[in-house]
Design an enzyme around this catalytic site. Sequence first.
Site, mmCIF file in Angstrom:
data_model
loop_
_atom_site.group_PDB
_atom_site.id
_atom_site.type_symbol
_atom_site.label_atom_id
_atom_site.label_comp_id
_atom_site.label_asym_id
_atom_site.label_seq_id
_atom_site.Cartn_x
_atom_site.Cartn_y
_atom_site.Cartn_z
ATOM 1 N N THR A 1 55.078 52.940 6.512
ATOM 2 C CA THR A 1 54.350 51.756 6.700
ATOM 3 C C THR A 1 54.652 50.697 7.907
ATOM 4 O O THR A 1 54.428 50.997 9.017
ATOM 5 C CB THR A 1 53.758 51.076 5.540
ATOM 6 N N LYS B 1 60.974 55.435 2.409
ATOM 7 C CA LYS B 1 60.519 54.528 3.128
ATOM 8 C C LYS B 1 60.441 53.101 2.455
ATOM 9 O O LYS B 1 60.672 53.367 1.337
ATOM 10 C CB LYS B 1 58.849 54.875 3.430
ATOM 11 N N THR C 1 60.954 47.931 -2.615
ATOM 12 C CA THR C 1 59.747 48.427 -2.305
ATOM 13 C C THR C 1 59.668 49.679 -1.924
ATOM 14 O O THR C 1 60.216 49.742 -0.411
ATOM 15 C CB THR C 1 58.837 47.588 -1.684
ATOM 16 N N GLU D 1 62.203 44.266 7.084
ATOM 17 C CA GLU D 1 61.225 43.694 8.172
ATOM 18 C C GLU D 1 61.734 42.394 8.751
ATOM 19 O O GLU D 1 62.245 41.675 8.302
ATOM 20 C CB GLU D 1 59.936 43.318 7.270
ATOM 21 N N ASN E 1 54.598 39.398 8.120
ATOM 22 C CA ASN E 1 53.913 39.502 6.615
ATOM 23 C C ASN E 1 52.796 38.338 6.596
ATOM 24 O O ASN E 1 51.715 38.545 5.741
ATOM 25 C CB ASN E 1 55.122 38.896 5.536
ATOM 26 N N THR F 1 45.835 41.673 8.415
ATOM 27 C CA THR F 1 44.750 41.347 9.181
ATOM 28 C C THR F 1 45.053 42.206 10.558
ATOM 29 O O THR F 1 44.222 42.331 11.487
ATOM 30 C CB THR F 1 44.779 39.947 9.693
#
Length: 405
Positions: free
Chosen positions: A167, A189, A200, A281, A400, A405
């Site tokens: 992702t 992942k 996650t 991230e 994040n 969006t």
Amino acid sequence: MTSADKNNPDTSTAQGSSADLGVTVPKGFSAAAVTAGIKPSGKSDMALIRNDGPDDIAAAMFTRNQVTAAPVRYTKANNDGTFRAVVVNSGNANACNGAQGDKDARATAEKAAELLGCQPGDVAVCSTGLIGDVLPMDKVLSGVDELAGKLDQSITAGNDAARAIMTTDLVAKEAVYHGDGWSIGAMGKGVGMMAPSLATMLVFITTDAHLPSADMAHEALAGATPTTFDCIDIDGATSTNDTVLLMASGASGITPDAEEFNAAIHQVCLDIAMQLQADAEGVTKRVSITVGGAETDADAQTAARVIGRDNLFKCAMFGSDPNWGRVLAAVGMAPVKMNPEAISVSFNGHPVCINSTGAPGARTVDLSGADIAVEVDLGVGEGRATVWTTDLSYSYVEINSEYST
């Protein structure tokens, strides 16, 4: 890459070696990846792994979040120690979609089972992506059809599958372990919403070892996750979709002893866990937090998590700031016993706080490197644990804040 003696196993990672990696390295596994059109980016977004046997042993671990995604509920309900295949989609979590989500997870398994010649309960289903959007089932079912037609035992097929489940990941995560005539492969992942209960992530582990029972698979996986995936705590958030699935084909015909197999599974899980941390991230710093001197190991882990989740501490790490005061302020909020007057802290092996007081040269410790080791002693016992986290960077906030969006 050649197999190694069981006392000197050969382990490689996607980041550390150009050797063959992934879920199709072990004998008896096929994989495929397709672009079904779930992701707006147009990148590959569905993968299929099939256990070609002769065995179909499996074990799985799932999120402990009380809000679970439909594919987690479906797979958990069918987790009876055997799975013949797993279908994975990225770009949509199929979470918080009510009865429709459950229906869609079941339909995905039924479609795969029809094409693979097995029962729907033999197919695990996993999803990852944005929570709250209904799956585009026309694309998903068409994708399953295409996946079944592309199944291949090549290394490339496994590599493609690893990329299809990404992702916000920047790189695919794969690993391999070679025992004496048998092997383990893995892909995973996950780079955000990473906290205990596996962090996650989706992780798929394959082995061609012959396991006498599903109990052996479960023991290995259940023993490995507490000190690997459960120790990643990037942002304190726990996903609705976490799944770790182990499948054994038995195609090598070799049964390793339980101790050896458990150690190998742990090593592969640790390998993937470290790759997840490295690609978190917005990461600019990989931070390990080891707490010792606690009453119990569980207390030590709790304290380490409290530090790792503290935003002021994480910001200090981003700024390469050896601000040990933020460590003390954070750990002091941990619901564990400690001696507030006897806490010690070190950064990268340099003492910065002794007996809860600053040490000479504490403000000049160099934290400019990408890896930072934080050690804390609570001064009350022998309990010890390590948690892996990262800094809190501008990029993390940007990624994040724009996720949906």
